[in-house]
Motif scaffolding. Structure first.
Motif, PDB file in Angstrom:
ATOM      1  N   TYR A 178      -9.650  25.903   2.371  1.00  0.00           N
ATOM      2  CA  TYR A 178      -9.952  25.507   3.744  1.00  0.00           C
ATOM      3  C   TYR A 178     -11.437  25.191   3.834  1.00  0.00           C
ATOM      4  O   TYR A 178     -12.281  25.973   3.360  1.00  0.00           O
ATOM      5  CB  TYR A 178      -9.593  26.640   4.700  1.00  0.00           C
ATOM      6  CG  TYR A 178      -9.709  26.291   6.166  1.00  0.00           C
ATOM      7  CD1 TYR A 178      -8.742  25.518   6.791  1.00  0.00           C
ATOM      8  CD2 TYR A 178     -10.770  26.765   6.936  1.00  0.00           C
ATOM      9  CE1 TYR A 178      -8.822  25.218   8.140  1.00  0.00           C
ATOM     10  CE2 TYR A 178     -10.852  26.471   8.286  1.00  0.00           C
ATOM     11  CZ  TYR A 178      -9.880  25.698   8.887  1.00  0.00           C
ATOM     12  OH  TYR A 178      -9.966  25.405  10.220  1.00  0.00           O
ATOM     13  N   GLN A 238     -10.092  30.074  11.276  1.00  0.00           N
ATOM     14  CA  GLN A 238      -9.677  29.484   9.998  1.00  0.00           C
ATOM     15  C   GLN A 238      -8.225  29.784   9.654  1.00  0.00           C
ATOM     16  O   GLN A 238      -7.825  29.706   8.496  1.00  0.00           O
ATOM     17  CB  GLN A 238     -10.599  29.979   8.870  1.00  0.00           C
ATOM     18  CG  GLN A 238     -10.389  31.427   8.452  1.00  0.00           C
ATOM     19  CD  GLN A 238     -11.129  32.413   9.323  1.00  0.00           C
ATOM     20  OE1 GLN A 238     -11.565  32.105  10.415  1.00  0.00           O
ATOM     21  NE2 GLN A 238     -11.300  33.632   8.830  1.00  0.00           N
ATOM     22  N   THR A 240     -16.519  31.466   8.747  1.00  0.00           N
ATOM     23  CA  THR A 240     -16.031  30.942   7.471  1.00  0.00           C
ATOM     24  C   THR A 240     -16.241  29.440   7.390  1.00  0.00           C
ATOM     25  O   THR A 240     -15.827  28.697   8.278  1.00  0.00           O
ATOM     26  CB  THR A 240     -14.543  31.253   7.285  1.00  0.00           C
ATOM     27  OG1 THR A 240     -14.360  32.671   7.298  1.00  0.00           O
ATOM     28  CG2 THR A 240     -14.015  30.681   5.985  1.00  0.00           C
ATOM     29  N   ALA A 274     -10.766  21.371   8.502  1.00  0.00           N
ATOM     30  CA  ALA A 274     -10.727  21.895   9.859  1.00  0.00           C
ATOM     31  C   ALA A 274     -10.620  20.800  10.903  1.00  0.00           C
ATOM     32  O   ALA A 274      -9.927  20.945  11.915  1.00  0.00           O
ATOM     33  CB  ALA A 274     -11.966  22.748  10.120  1.00  0.00           C
ATOM     34  N   VAL A 281     -14.533  23.746   6.537  1.00  0.00           N
ATOM     35  CA  VAL A 281     -15.011  23.361   7.868  1.00  0.00           C
ATOM     36  C   VAL A 281     -16.155  22.375   7.651  1.00  0.00           C
ATOM     37  O   VAL A 281     -17.268  22.758   7.310  1.00  0.00           O
ATOM     38  CB  VAL A 281     -15.484  24.583   8.679  1.00  0.00           C
ATOM     39  CG1 VAL A 281     -15.858  24.167  10.091  1.00  0.00           C
ATOM     40  CG2 VAL A 281     -14.390  25.643   8.704  1.00  0.00           C
ATOM     41  N   LYS A 300     -13.295  34.648   1.071  1.00  0.00           N
ATOM     42  CA  LYS A 300     -14.272  33.776   1.702  1.00  0.00           C
ATOM     43  C   LYS A 300     -15.308  33.365   0.661  1.00  0.00           C
ATOM     44  O   LYS A 300     -15.942  34.211   0.020  1.00  0.00           O
ATOM     45  CB  LYS A 300     -14.947  34.501   2.867  1.00  0.00           C
ATOM     46  CG  LYS A 300     -15.853  33.641   3.710  1.00  0.00           C
ATOM     47  CD  LYS A 300     -16.564  34.439   4.799  1.00  0.00           C
ATOM     48  CE  LYS A 300     -15.617  35.041   5.806  1.00  0.00           C
ATOM     49  NZ  LYS A 300     -16.345  35.660   6.954  1.00  0.00           N
TER      50      LYS A 300
END
Length: 415
Positions: free
Chosen positions: A342, A306, A253, A375, A344, A242
């Motif tokens: 990833y 996530q 996250t 996301a 968001v 993370k």
């Protein structure tokens, strides 16, 4: 062999949190394979309800504190409306615990029943409980932060005069049937006076767990997502680091990378085997560089928000693995796509600003991502992104400003 497109998936969520990217990710993941997807939503105007891959939305406003019998009855009504066996995909602890504790009713329904991993009925509730998880870690020799669960105000006061500050306060149970939780998420408490002041609102039976604080300067935040079969053997297992969370260092996250970590993968697989868990897991661990141990912070017995960070070279994520397995298909093997990122979108920008100010850098994050999964924004499914913006901008902006002011005082903290 591909997925069984005759068996739908149903996103199960209880509570009012319409901006949930994990549910959208699950709808897209199976929907892109041609699996009919249904979802419980707060209303017909959530990002999940707007997805082109959603076959049917079932608006059902809940708080998550309803009586279990009412929630089970509602799930069964939805199942009858779908009219065929359906894979349940819980996205919160309330749903995961309810399914585990009412397996026979849900599996034996007259429409063919729901499909879900069969697990010891009491285990998900215990794993979702901070106290229960700490006890399980102690039983099986897995490191976790030193913790105390005060049973009275008097025990809080005794702890305050012996503890080494800062300490961290969390709600003891993942969900509690009370008007409001004791603390708003993970709360760092810097002084004895701060603890005693906060404890005034906890009453005579505090619903909190008090843990040692693992300083971010000496720690690394890792995540494990996996799916385990009926023998507690991993059919898909992924590790990552993370980079940022929101609120900073203590929340959801916001930015993460896939990073190979065989030691952590083995540790997680051994623990799950020992406790006999079956199904999807989302683990948060903090590596404490002071003693060289991975310390388990959270064990979420359900799909993590996530989870789409992780996909194997064979195109398998944990949701696809579960659907394949529960419908009698083989789950293809494949290495995780190391270096994938990833993001968001709606929380990573404020998180970036907060982390930049703190100077914290994640040691194991790759210098460059091999690919990025967003996301909300997807070329083949744009409406969830715009629906998220429409619902997020005004109230979301006020909320972010409030959290930002908190972070400038050093995070979610009490003096």
């Amino acid at each position: 062999m591909g997925p069984d497109r005759g068996v739908p998936g149903l996103i199960v969520k209880f509570g009012d949190y319409p901006l949930h990217h994990g549910g959208v990710g699950a709808i897209r993941s199976l929907g892109r394979l041609g699996v009919p997807m249904c979802a419980i939503t707060e209303d017909r105007h959530t990002p999940a309800a707007a997805s082109r891959y959603l076959t049917r939305a079932f608006p059902w406003p809940t708080t998550g504190t309803e009586e279990p019998a009412r929630l089970v009855a509602g799930l069964l009504r939805i199942g009858r409306r779908i009219g065929r066996p359906t894979v349940l995909i819980p996205t919160d602890e309330e749903a995961a615990v309810l399914i585990a504790e009412h397996q026979e009713e849900l599996a034996g329904a007259d429409f063919g029943g729901f499909l879900f991993p069969r697990v010891a009925p009491a285990l998900p509730r215990r794993l979702a409980s901070k106290q229960g998880l700490h006890e399980l870690c102690a039983e099986h020799g897995l490191a976790s932060p030193d913790s105390v669960c005060p049973q009275s105000r008097n025990e809080v006061e005794k702890f305050a005069f012996t503890a080494r500050f800062p300490v961290v306060a969390k709600n003891r149970e993942a969900f509690q049937r009370r008007e409001r939780p004791a603390v708003a998420g993970t709360t760092r408490i810097n002084t004895r006076e701060g603890l005693l002041e906060l404890a005034r609102d906890w009453g005579e039976r505090p619903g909190v767990i008090l843990q040692e604080y693992l300083p971010r300067e000496q720690a690394e935040d890792w995540v494990v997502h996996a799916y385990f079969d009926e023998n507690s053997a991993p059919l898909a297992l992924f590790t990552g680091v993370k980079v940022r969370s929101w609120p900073p260092h203590a929340g959801m996250t916001a930015n993460a990378y896939v990073v190979d970590n065989p030691e952590l993968a083995d540790l997680a697989a051994r623990f799950v085997k020992e406790i006999g868990f079956t199904g999807i897991i989302d683990l948060d661990l903090r590596f404490d560089r002071r003693d060289g141990q991975y310390k388990l912070l959270d064990f979420n017995p359900r799909v993590g928000a996530q989870f789409r960070l992780f996909e194997s070279e064979a195109g398998i994520d944990v949701v696809r693995a579960m659907h394949l397995h529960l419908t009698g298909r083989d789950v293809p093997e494949g290495e995780q796509r190391a270096g994938n990122r990833y993001v968001v979108e709606n929380i990573d920008l404020p998180a970036y600003l907060a982390y930049r100010r703190s100077g914290y850098v994640t040691p194991h994050a790759p210098a460059r991502a091999t690919g990025t999964e967003l996301a909300w924004l997807a070329r083949d499914d744009m409406m969830p992104f715009f629906t998220m913006l429409a619902r997020f901008v005004r109230p979301g902006a006020r909320h972010l400003i409030q959290l930002w002011r908190t972070s400038r005082r050093g995070g979610t903290t009490t003096k």
